[in-house]
Design a protein around this motif. Sequence first.
Motif, PDB file in Angstrom:
ATOM      1  N   THR B  44      19.174  59.317 -32.312  1.00 55.13           N
ATOM      2  CA  THR B  44      18.446  58.057 -32.313  1.00 55.13           C
ATOM      3  C   THR B  44      17.005  58.278 -31.887  1.00 55.13           C
ATOM      4  N   ALA B  45      16.238  57.214 -31.942  1.00 54.15           N
ATOM      5  CA  ALA B  45      14.817  57.318 -31.591  1.00 54.15           C
ATOM      6  C   ALA B  45      14.664  57.171 -30.082  1.00 54.15           C
ATOM      7  N   LEU B  53      14.290  50.776 -29.336  1.00 56.18           N
ATOM      8  CA  LEU B  53      15.594  50.550 -29.950  1.00 56.18           C
ATOM      9  C   LEU B  53      16.579  51.638 -29.553  1.00 56.18           C
ATOM     10  N   GLY B  54      16.136  52.894 -29.720  1.00 57.04           N
ATOM     11  CA  GLY B  54      17.024  54.026 -29.444  1.00 57.04           C
ATOM     12  C   GLY B  54      17.477  54.028 -27.998  1.00 57.04           C
ATOM     13  N   ASP B  85      17.352  63.118 -29.779  1.00 54.71           N
ATOM     14  CA  ASP B  85      16.188  62.335 -30.192  1.00 54.71           C
ATOM     15  C   ASP B  85      15.793  62.702 -31.619  1.00 54.71           C
ATOM     16  N   ASP B  86      15.688  61.705 -32.513  1.00 59.05           N
ATOM     17  CA  ASP B  86      15.193  62.016 -33.858  1.00 59.05           C
ATOM     18  C   ASP B  86      13.872  61.320 -34.155  1.00 59.05           C
ATOM     19  N   SER B  91      13.858  63.562 -41.218  1.00 56.76           N
ATOM     20  CA  SER B  91      13.846  65.029 -41.217  1.00 56.76           C
ATOM     21  C   SER B  91      14.424  65.591 -39.928  1.00 56.76           C
ATOM     22  N   ARG B  92      14.489  64.759 -38.878  1.00 61.94           N
ATOM     23  CA  ARG B  92      15.095  65.240 -37.628  1.00 61.94           C
ATOM     24  C   ARG B  92      16.537  64.757 -37.502  1.00 61.94           C
ATOM     25  N   ALA B  93      16.805  63.583 -38.075  1.00 64.56           N
ATOM     26  CA  ALA B  93      18.146  63.007 -37.911  1.00 64.56           C
ATOM     27  C   ALA B  93      19.209  63.915 -38.534  1.00 64.56           C
TER      28      ALA B  93
END
Lengths: 895, 397
Positions: B44-45, B53-54, B85-86, B91-93
Amino acid sequence: MKKLRSIEANLVSLGVAVGLLLAVLVLVLVGVERSLGGTLERLGTSTMPAQQGIAGLRHAVSGLFERQVQVLSARSETELAPLLNRAPIERGLADSRALLGRALPEITGAAAAAHEDAVLGTSTRDVLGTDAALLASAHTRLGFEAQLETRRASMKTELEQLIQEARAVAGVAHLEYVLELRRVAAGASADAVVRGNARAQQDAAEEFVIAVLELGELVGTIELARGEDELNSTVANQLAPNLSHARTKLRVLRATLDAKDAVARVAKMQGRFESIAGEIDGTGDAQSLVELRRHVLSEAAEAAELRATMARSALGISSELESLEKIVAHETQAATRSAARAAWTARLLSMAAFVVAIGVAFHTARRLRESVHGLRAQNHELESLSHDLKSMNEGLEHLVAERSAALVARERSMRLVLDAMSEALIPADLTGRVAGECSHAALAWFGEAAAETSVSRYLFPEEPALQRRFELGYEQLAEDLLPFEVSADCMPRRFEKAGRVFALDYRQVLEAGRFQRVLVVVRDITHEVAAEARERDAREQHQLLAHLLKDKQGFRSFVGDGERLLAELLAEPEREQALRALHTLKGNTAVYGMESVAARCHELEDTLAERDDTLRLEEAKTLSQFWRSRLGRIEDVLTADAGLEINEGDFTELVQGLRQRRDYGHLIALVESFKWTSASLLLGRLAVQAERVAERIGKRVDVHVEHNRLRVMPGALEDFWTSLIHVVRNAVDHGIDGAEERRTQGKPAAGQLILRTSALASGGLAVELADDGGGIDFTRLRTVCEERGMKAASRADLLEAMFQDGVTTRSEATSVSGRGVGLGAVVSACREAGGDVEVVTQAGKGTRFRFVFPKLAVQVPDVAPPRSSRSARRKASLRPERLRGSEAPNTPAGK
Amino acid sequence: MPIVLGPARGLSLRHTAASLALFLLLGSASARAEGPTLKIGMSTALSGPAQGLGQGMRAGVEAYFERVNRGGGIGGHKLELVALDDRYEPSRAGPNVRKLIDEEHVIAVVGNVGTPTAVVTVPIVNEKHVPLFGAFTGAGVLRKNPPDHYVFNVRASYADETAEMVRGLLEDRHLDPKDLGFFTQDDAYGDAGFAGAMKALEAHGFKHSEELPHGRYTRNTLDVEDALARLLDPRVHPKAVIMIGAYKPCAKFIRLAKKSGLDAIFVNVSFVGSADLQKELGSEAEGVVVTQVVPLWTADLPVLTEYRESGLEPGFVTLEGFIVGRAFAEVLKQSAGNPTPEGFVNAAESGAEFDLGLGPKQRLSKARHGFSSAVWPTVIHHGEFHAFSNWKELGVK
């Protein structure tokens, strides 16, 4: 004698001829071998290595070409890395040249060889040099390409950011313009909209975005430029105008912006744009995109040039090798031709030797034939002499023949007598008296028959019972009411006398069409009977061994049980106990195929039933000795070390456990459990026995074993397991009805027998045995109880009575069951071991015996496997089936 | 019948030892009943513009897991959340979810934030056979028909939210479809919301949604001017703007729009992050509408009592996280015998009733992988969220 010597002489001359021939052949072969050897040596020392050397050089050069292709097509350093090592090819070249250098002087002479060597040396050096240069070039090119890739990647992100920025600025301008429009719409002057900054800003920003997008495309074009000309053209004709256009738009944008933050933003964009422009085509920047692409292209051009050089050198080597190859091939042909000549010479010489040998042999054969003719003449003389001798002998032969004939006649008369001896014929009148002359055999076996003696008294004077039977039968025979064969069938058929066994047969004698007399035929069958007995013994022994081999543990316990029961009998037990032990022994031995012992037990049971007394010591001793003799040599096998038998399932589980490095405690529990007797084995044994009983009495039974993988403490319940066979036998013998009766009741043709062990929830063991037969016949049971004056008020009373020895619903005992002893033995063994029994029975549906041992230690497996069933027609499998027991609790292994 | 222990006397001693051993074994077995901790993943962010939100989702899910663990876990297993953490970047998720499944061996991925990230992660969970549960997004990519075997939703979809917006604006407020404008993020999330609204408008008989004023902005930027310019075009007069975006650009948009004289109702979907939006706008938040997929935490529902007890800072995001945690735990309880990805899916589809504490119980099946489709519209008034049901009551000038 003169002729014989001539044979010897002939043989000697033959020997000499053959010897000479061999010598010639050997000489020829030596000559050929020398000639061939020379050729082969030449081939071996010079021609072949030369050819090998040439082939090696060709291979090395083609290897270099292959490398070259790989080097040129390498797309990364990792692909290039394995090609850096050129040692194998260099070694191949050097080896081949050395080989050629050694072989060539032999073929072309030293001077020519040295020249060739020098030429080849220069060429190979050239080729190797070019290869090294090519590799270096590829290395450099890849380096540039990698840099180009990095640069492109970073540029892509930068361009994207720039476009986003430009779009944002365009958006700001757009908003400004729209707001202007709204003001106009609200009534302001349209002048600002048409000529104002907002419009110009928006246009400039949007055009800048387009320019940057084009720049992105140009980057791709530059990167893919195929030649330096194309690259230069792109840079001069497309890149430069694009950059200048974009710069102009940026300047316009900056000049027209009012907002401070927007100005700062555009300034930043300008900076970013210039940095990108520099990265693409910075003057003097060796790392710029254009410069890098230029390097890559120039390296590629150099590589192409090197490739051409290499091709030229390789072609030189190739033509050099070709001319060498021609010389060597010529040499090889010459050598082959000389070898072929030598081979032909050898063949011709061998053929000549062969012809000479045939001539010599022919000559010798002729001379031998002459000698043989001489010998034949001698033989003729000898023949006439022997003829004379023969005529003298014939007189003697006649005499011998006469004597032989006399002997044969005597022998025949003897046989007549013997024939008469094997059967005794006793004629009898219709009252059963001996009537007329008995045959000689009768006289020999039974003596002279007194006048008026009855046949029975004549044949078995000391056996009144047999006499009575004979006379009764004879009366019926003489009445002639039934067919003669039927009446004759009821007569005694066999008797013993003075250690001999005789068979009896009866023939009707008709006189003038009327039944007048009976001819009693007696045959001595002592030997036949003995042979039969021996045969039976052997079969029994064989069967015992088969059991032993199939289930050693089971057989051992069978023998142990037998010994224990015999010991019990030898201790002069009470009548009830003796009967029970005898019955159990009978059952066990019958099941294991020891029919003779079972028969003895049955006889003893009969005796005890008649006598109302306990077993006598001598009877027990005889039985014990008989048992010993039956077991015979099998004892030896049995008394061997008991050991531990581990079945395959347990073993597999252990190995798996070890492999999976399972919990140590679990493994120890498993290994210790091997010592415990597995219920599958015990029930398996019972199942086998049930099937065997069924087979004996001709019933079909499906036995279902549900052992739930339990194990019971070794040694516990031995008496119980031993006697449980009674219940099994009961169930098969009269628990389950015949196939016909079952069909009318709508049951499957094969009786269903369930053997089950399960662990009680509160610990302890339950052993169940259920059949789907007719159930217990309580009416009959009540009658039996009342006859014996036992309490028969309730079903519980009746069941309790059923557990007493001697109470049976059967009117006739068979060798399988029916004496009413069996169930008593089980129940008492069960209660002795602290257990209890429950019986559930339903008329027509079946009976279930459940023996409960609440205090008995039981091992429960930790994994409960699925259920299985087995049919009576299949062989018993004693491996533990994986079963999921209905009552097996799903707990970890415990004790 | 009397029990005689004649030959079994030796046995009884051994028997005692055996029962002692059994007792010890069972004792250790019950001590072992505390099974290994179950790991549950989340990508998540936790930083970047969507971090509110994350972090909120993580806090909510963790709070419910803590509640479960205090009560002894599920089937003896404690729950542990592994959150990566994305930055709200697809591209990170992707790598995050692969790492969670391959290295952390999580049994499910729970409460991820975002639609573009979900576009990347859904194929991964389908490939790896691990459930993706209760993602913080209402996009259709997670709501296929029939649903993906491994994708489960707790909240209502964007389509549900936009349908409620369109219904409220057209039916309650009697606006014409042509009075609507759109402000959307230029990616899968924005497109999902727009597509939902288009469908709802079509249901109301309007087929030309593409012609409505529509501004887009780039994800993770604040460049909203161009979009605003499109809605301020003098040729159009939007009376309501449906906004599908993140809170920062949305806030900037609303502020700039108000400043530029755009007189419209600003309607946001829940994903915007209500609290952050309100905080960012301050006094300018007055009258801004946000549809919610969870109720206001002051309402009287069983799960809200638990939520208020948890000590979490009240907010829509943490509440959604909390409800997702509860839904996850309910399904896991149903699969107590088999706490594996496949066991979880089977339990979810078993047809059992799940109580999320939101009123009626929910029942899933192979054809239904979403728990809730309820939407609660709220409006910001005096810096606080107020629930309303009739859009007519909205106090707009």
